[in-house]
Design a protein around this motif. Sequence first.
Motif, short mmCIF file in Angstrom:
data_model
loop_
_atom_site.label_atom_id
_atom_site.label_comp_id
_atom_site.label_asym_id
_atom_site.label_seq_id
_atom_site.Cartn_x
_atom_site.Cartn_y
_atom_site.Cartn_z
N GLN A 96 0.83 -1.21 0.00
CA GLN A 96 0.00 0.00 0.00
C GLN A 96 0.87 1.26 0.00
O GLN A 96 0.52 2.26 -0.61
CB GLN A 96 -0.89 -0.02 1.24
N GLU A 97 2.00 1.17 0.67
CA GLU A 97 2.92 2.32 0.70
C GLU A 97 3.45 2.62 -0.71
O GLU A 97 3.59 3.78 -1.09
CB GLU A 97 4.09 2.03 1.65
N LEU A 98 3.69 1.57 -1.49
CA LEU A 98 4.17 1.77 -2.86
C LEU A 98 3.14 2.50 -3.70
O LEU A 98 3.47 3.14 -4.69
CB LEU A 98 4.50 0.43 -3.54
N ASP A 99 1.88 2.40 -3.31
CA ASP A 99 0.83 3.08 -4.06
C ASP A 99 0.42 4.39 -3.39
O ASP A 99 -0.63 4.94 -3.68
CB ASP A 99 -0.37 2.14 -4.23
N GLY A 100 1.27 4.84 -2.49
CA GLY A 100 1.06 6.15 -1.88
C GLY A 100 -0.16 6.23 -1.00
O GLY A 100 -0.79 7.28 -0.91
N ALA A 101 -0.52 5.13 -0.37
CA ALA A 101 -1.77 5.13 0.37
C ALA A 101 -1.59 4.66 1.81
O ALA A 101 -2.46 4.01 2.37
CB ALA A 101 -2.79 4.25 -0.34
N LEU A 102 -0.45 5.01 2.41
CA LEU A 102 -0.24 4.56 3.77
C LEU A 102 -0.12 5.77 4.71
O LEU A 102 0.73 6.64 4.49
CB LEU A 102 1.04 3.72 3.84
N GLY A 103 -0.97 5.80 5.73
CA GLY A 103 -0.94 6.90 6.70
C GLY A 103 0.31 6.84 7.56
O GLY A 103 1.00 5.82 7.61
N LEU A 104 0.56 7.93 8.25
CA LEU A 104 1.77 8.03 9.05
C LEU A 104 1.85 6.94 10.12
O LEU A 104 2.90 6.32 10.33
CB LEU A 104 1.83 9.42 9.71
N LYS A 105 0.73 6.68 10.77
CA LYS A 105 0.74 5.69 11.84
C LYS A 105 1.14 4.31 11.29
O LYS A 105 1.98 3.62 11.89
CB LYS A 105 -0.65 5.60 12.48
N ASP A 106 0.57 3.94 10.15
CA ASP A 106 0.90 2.64 9.57
C ASP A 106 2.33 2.61 9.02
O ASP A 106 2.98 1.56 9.03
CB ASP A 106 -0.10 2.28 8.46
N GLN A 107 2.81 3.75 8.55
CA GLN A 107 4.21 3.79 8.11
C GLN A 107 5.13 3.47 9.28
O GLN A 107 6.10 2.71 9.15
CB GLN A 107 4.56 5.19 7.58
N LEU A 108 4.81 4.04 10.44
CA LEU A 108 5.63 3.78 11.63
C LEU A 108 5.52 2.33 12.07
O LEU A 108 6.52 1.70 12.43
CB LEU A 108 5.21 4.71 12.78
N ARG A 109 4.31 1.79 12.03
CA ARG A 109 4.12 0.39 12.41
C ARG A 109 4.93 -0.53 11.49
O ARG A 109 5.56 -1.48 11.94
CB ARG A 109 2.64 0.02 12.38
N LEU A 110 4.90 -0.20 10.19
CA LEU A 110 5.66 -1.00 9.23
C LEU A 110 7.17 -0.92 9.53
O LEU A 110 7.84 -1.95 9.62
CB LEU A 110 5.37 -0.50 7.80
#
Lengths: 209, 87
Positions: free
Chosen positions: B17-31
């Motif tokens: 989802q991050e590759l498609d520019g659709a990941l919120g900040l919280k999920d980016q941190l979790r990842l």
Amino acid sequence: MSETKSKDPSTENCFQPERWVSEHGDYLFHFALSRLRDPSRAEDMVQETFLAALKSGSSFQGRSSEKSWLTGILKNKIFDYYRKSGREKPFTDLEFYSDEEESHFEREGFHKDGWIQESGPQEWMNAGKSLDNEEFWITIRGCISKLPKNVGAVFTLREMDGVESKEVCRLLNISDSNLWVMLHRARMALRGCVETNWFGRNQEARLPK
Amino acid sequence: MDMFLPSCKEAVRLQSQELDGALGLKDQLRLRFHLLMCTLCRRYVKQIDFLHEKALRDERLNEGSETKLSPEAKSRILGIIKENHKP
């Protein structure tokens, strides 16, 4: 100066359909076929591309190569086709490989949804070097062609043609969340296929010295 | 626990989802947090990045000679081009 002029296909005396077809026909056909999966439709697209190029000959001004100019025309034709067929029937395909996805992860226990050790991702040796090996490209093209048709359309638009996610959704008439699911499964399936068929055993023997 | 640390299954989904520019900040941190601690997911993410950034955007991917236009198709197309070309 005279040389640049003679390369301009828009000038009358340089109309060379034989050269067009022999130089670019196979490339354009492969391009269309890998996206549409339908040989006769791909053939028609190549034909329409040449006809459109012929009509708009003056818009080619030698800024890009003749090949990328023709490819651009073909891409637009493919997008138009997607737009039209997406209106009739959305490209959603969520059945695809959900089992395969499941099979990589623990189903229960303390490590639920963690990788099952033996079916987790393997180390890829010399990944960068693979790009210089023609057999690698044959392998990856083969893996892409194994994706189900609708998923393949989503995947080639987004990953190979670099179309933005929102635009892919509009073209194929699918929702954001369906797009993400399809892309994720496609990436996962492609990764697995490339790993099995290329980075698996005997890789060393196939790499260029 | 889920709030802070995603499972491997979720982590690889988040990356896509991050590759498609659709990941919120919280999920980016979790990842990122998950990747810090998980070798297999780091490996997976690196491979997907390799495919996404290098292999799939490489012009050689479109240079397949496995499929060609048949000679019949070529001459048919050529005929139609000539027919439509009115000087």
